[in-house]
Design a protein around this motif. Structure first.
Motif, PDB file in Angstrom:
ATOM      1  N   LEU A 116       0.830  -1.203   0.000  1.00 22.59           N
ATOM      2  CA  LEU A 116       0.000   0.000   0.000  1.00 22.59           C
ATOM      3  C   LEU A 116       0.863   1.249   0.000  1.00 22.59           C
ATOM      4  CD1 LEU A 116      -2.480  -1.135   2.779  1.00 22.59           C
ATOM      5  CD2 LEU A 116      -2.996  -0.983   0.357  1.00 22.59           C
ATOM      6  N   PRO A 117       0.348   2.373  -0.506  1.00 24.25           N
ATOM      7  CA  PRO A 117       1.074   3.642  -0.362  1.00 24.25           C
ATOM      8  C   PRO A 117       1.270   3.962   1.113  1.00 24.25           C
ATOM      9  CG  PRO A 117      -0.723   3.836  -1.941  1.00 24.25           C
ATOM     10  CD  PRO A 117      -0.887   2.498  -1.286  1.00 24.25           C
ATOM     11  N   HIS A 118       2.446   4.470   1.447  1.00 21.17           N
ATOM     12  CA  HIS A 118       2.757   4.692   2.858  1.00 21.17           C
ATOM     13  C   HIS A 118       1.853   5.742   3.488  1.00 21.17           C
ATOM     14  CE1 HIS A 118       6.305   2.166   3.440  1.00 21.17           C
ATOM     15  NE2 HIS A 118       6.616   2.439   2.185  1.00 21.17           N
ATOM     16  N   TRP A 119       1.489   6.777   2.722  1.00 19.47           N
ATOM     17  CA  TRP A 119       0.639   7.807   3.314  1.00 19.47           C
ATOM     18  C   TRP A 119      -0.723   7.244   3.675  1.00 19.47           C
ATOM     19  CZ3 TRP A 119      -4.069   9.185   1.379  1.00 19.47           C
ATOM     20  CH2 TRP A 119      -4.365   8.807   0.066  1.00 19.47           C
ATOM     21  N   ARG A 120      -1.231   6.292   2.881  1.00 19.76           N
ATOM     22  CA  ARG A 120      -2.540   5.702   3.176  1.00 19.76           C
ATOM     23  C   ARG A 120      -2.459   4.806   4.412  1.00 19.76           C
ATOM     24  NH1 ARG A 120      -6.862   5.297  -0.258  1.00 19.76           N
ATOM     25  NH2 ARG A 120      -5.534   5.923  -1.994  1.00 19.76           N
ATOM     26  N   LEU A 121      -1.385   4.030   4.496  1.00 18.31           N
ATOM     27  CA  LEU A 121      -1.212   3.159   5.659  1.00 18.31           C
ATOM     28  C   LEU A 121      -0.996   3.978   6.925  1.00 18.31           C
ATOM     29  CD1 LEU A 121      -0.967   0.194   6.577  1.00 18.31           C
ATOM     30  CD2 LEU A 121       1.490   0.389   6.220  1.00 18.31           C
ATOM     31  N   ASN A 122      -0.206   5.057   6.823  1.00 20.00           N
ATOM     32  CA  ASN A 122       0.033   5.909   7.984  1.00 20.00           C
ATOM     33  C   ASN A 122      -1.252   6.587   8.455  1.00 20.00           C
ATOM     34  OD1 ASN A 122       2.702   5.210   7.747  1.00 20.00           O
ATOM     35  ND2 ASN A 122       3.340   7.130   6.800  1.00 20.00           N
ATOM     36  N   LEU A 123      -2.082   7.011   7.500  1.00 20.70           N
ATOM     37  CA  LEU A 123      -3.357   7.620   7.867  1.00 20.70           C
ATOM     38  C   LEU A 123      -4.244   6.616   8.600  1.00 20.70           C
ATOM     39  CD1 LEU A 123      -5.381   9.963   7.724  1.00 20.70           C
ATOM     40  CD2 LEU A 123      -6.088   9.108   5.478  1.00 20.70           C
ATOM     41  N   TYR A 124      -4.241   5.368   8.127  1.00 23.38           N
ATOM     42  CA  TYR A 124      -5.028   4.330   8.790  1.00 23.38           C
ATOM     43  C   TYR A 124      -4.566   4.126  10.229  1.00 23.38           C
ATOM     44  CZ  TYR A 124      -6.176  -0.420  10.227  1.00 23.38           C
ATOM     45  OH  TYR A 124      -6.575  -1.505  10.944  1.00 23.38           O
ATOM     46  N   PHE A 125      -3.232   4.056  10.439  1.00 23.81           N
ATOM     47  CA  PHE A 125      -2.703   3.846  11.780  1.00 23.81           C
ATOM     48  C   PHE A 125      -3.012   5.037  12.688  1.00 23.81           C
ATOM     49  CE2 PHE A 125       0.610   0.762   9.999  1.00 23.81           C
ATOM     50  CZ  PHE A 125      -0.151  -0.325  10.370  1.00 23.81           C
ATOM     51  N   LEU A 126      -2.907   6.256  12.149  1.00 16.43           N
ATOM     52  CA  LEU A 126      -3.209   7.434  12.958  1.00 16.43           C
ATOM     53  C   LEU A 126      -4.660   7.426  13.428  1.00 16.43           C
ATOM     54  CD1 LEU A 126      -1.357  10.342  11.109  1.00 16.43           C
ATOM     55  CD2 LEU A 126      -0.947   9.535  13.434  1.00 16.43           C
ATOM     56  N   LEU A 127      -5.577   7.124  12.526  1.00 19.44           N
ATOM     57  CA  LEU A 127      -6.994   7.096  12.888  1.00 19.44           C
ATOM     58  C   LEU A 127      -7.297   5.940  13.835  1.00 19.44           C
ATOM     59  CD1 LEU A 127      -8.549   7.897   9.408  1.00 19.44           C
ATOM     60  CD2 LEU A 127      -8.395   9.421  11.377  1.00 19.44           C
ATOM     61  N   ARG A 128      -6.609   4.838  13.631  1.00 16.05           N
ATOM     62  CA  ARG A 128      -6.879   3.658  14.462  1.00 16.05           C
ATOM     63  C   ARG A 128      -6.437   3.872  15.908  1.00 16.05           C
ATOM     64  NH1 ARG A 128      -3.824  -1.615  15.068  1.00 16.05           N
ATOM     65  NH2 ARG A 128      -5.376  -3.111  15.804  1.00 16.05           N
ATOM     66  N   TYR A 129      -5.279   4.491  16.108  1.00 15.46           N
ATOM     67  CA  TYR A 129      -4.754   4.645  17.462  1.00 15.46           C
ATOM     68  C   TYR A 129      -5.062   6.013  18.069  1.00 15.46           C
ATOM     69  CZ  TYR A 129      -2.237   0.285  16.906  1.00 15.46           C
ATOM     70  OH  TYR A 129      -1.930  -1.042  16.720  1.00 15.46           O
ATOM     71  N   ALA A 130      -5.811   6.859  17.349  1.00 15.90           N
ATOM     72  CA  ALA A 130      -6.176   8.159  17.898  1.00 15.90           C
ATOM     73  C   ALA A 130      -7.404   8.080  18.789  1.00 15.90           C
ATOM     74  CB  ALA A 130      -6.428   9.159  16.768  1.00 15.90           C
ATOM     75  N   MET A 131      -8.094   6.943  18.794  1.00 13.11           N
ATOM     76  CA  MET A 131      -9.303   6.836  19.610  1.00 13.11           C
ATOM     77  C   MET A 131      -8.934   6.809  21.095  1.00 13.11           C
ATOM     78  SD  MET A 131     -10.257   2.842  18.981  1.00 13.11           S
ATOM     79  CE  MET A 131      -9.125   1.526  19.374  1.00 13.11           C
ATOM     80  N   PRO A 132      -9.732   7.446  21.939  1.00 10.48           N
ATOM     81  CA  PRO A 132      -9.438   7.466  23.379  1.00 10.48           C
ATOM     82  C   PRO A 132      -9.598   6.071  23.985  1.00 10.48           C
ATOM     83  CG  PRO A 132     -11.602   8.399  22.942  1.00 10.48           C
ATOM     84  CD  PRO A 132     -10.966   8.168  21.600  1.00 10.48           C
ATOM     85  N   ILE A 133      -8.719   5.757  24.914  1.00 11.37           N
ATOM     86  CA  ILE A 133      -8.767   4.468  25.591  1.00 11.37           C
ATOM     87  C   ILE A 133      -8.778   4.693  27.100  1.00 11.37           C
ATOM     88  CG2 ILE A 133      -7.625   3.178  23.750  1.00 11.37           C
ATOM     89  CD1 ILE A 133      -5.030   3.442  25.271  1.00 11.37           C
ATOM     90  N   SER A 134      -9.298   3.715  27.821  1.00 11.20           N
ATOM     91  CA  SER A 134      -9.403   3.824  29.281  1.00 11.20           C
ATOM     92  C   SER A 134      -8.310   3.052  29.990  1.00 11.20           C
ATOM     93  CB  SER A 134     -10.768   3.297  29.733  1.00 11.20           C
ATOM     94  OG  SER A 134     -10.905   1.919  29.388  1.00 11.20           O
TER      95      SER A 134
END
Length: 215
Positions: free
Chosen positions: A45-63
């Motif tokens: 995959l293009p790196h910018w697309r994969l990086n965007l996926y990881f940013l959105l995935r781990y940006a969610m708040p966790i407890s």
């Protein structure tokens, strides 16, 4: 929780769809060519697309961090139990790595199986994290006039829930690490020229560093 899991699932499917499109297109173009290197690079995959996926995935708040602080507050008078819990987490981390390598990695190492595994583990880890509600309710049941009455049952509940969360959390992290490593490739077109090879290696290292930073 449902909204977060839905966002993760949508982006996982989007990345997977894009992956399969690129793979099918490159297989059609290189059908009569005997070039393994270019075929492997085309499946990434293009790196910018994969990086965007990881940013959105781990940006969610966790407890998780709040629960760590809550656990230390409740058991601050029992440092030995907290230390044993930390040592047990290290052992569980080794066990989770072994289970992933033995039972999941041989079947879900690339493509759709890997993406489906990531989405499934995200969902399962979210369900396991709901066990924190059991911990909080158990602690409140032992609270008398602001003081915590700690007994064996409470210790067992905290230990079981904490180790289960750590086990699934470690397994959930490993496919992400595999995906980030498998997406590295040299971006130079002429491997016969050493300057381009060196530049490709630098680009691959830089892309890998950016991806890990997003994770």
């Amino acid at each position: 929780l449902v909204a977060t899991l839905g966002i993760i699932l949508v982006f996982t499917l989007g990345v997977g769809y894009r992956y399969e499109q690129q793979r099918a297109a490159e297989f059609a173009i290189n059908n009569n060519q005997n070039s393994t290197v270019h075929s492997e690079q085309s499946q990434r995959l293009p790196h910018w697309r994969l990086n965007l996926y990881f940013l959105l995935r781990y940006a969610m708040p966790i407890s998780g961090f709040l629960m760590y602080s809550y656990t230390y507050t409740v058991f601050e008078s029992e440092p030995l139990f907290l230390q044993l819990l930390a040592v047990s987490r290290s052992a569980i981390g080794g066990l989770s790595t072994y289970c992933y390598e033995k039972f999941l990695s041989p079947y879900c190492h690339s493509g759709w199986p890997l993406l489906i595994l990531i989405a499934s583990l995200d969902f399962l880890t979210g369900l396991v994290s709901l066990l924190d509600v059991w911990v909080v309710r158990s602690v409140r049941g032992k609270q008398i006039d602001g003081e915590y009455s700690i007994d064996t049952s409470l210790r067992c509940i905290v230990a079981v829930v904490g180790l289960a969360k750590y086990f699934f959390g470690e397994i959930d992290y490993l496919p992400t690490l595999v995906l980030s490593k498998a997406n590295i490739h040299h971006e130079d077109e002429d491997d016969s020229i050493s300057n381009f090879e060196h530049s490709g290696e630098l680009n691959a290292s830089s892309n890998h560093g950016n991806t890990n930073s997003c994770v």
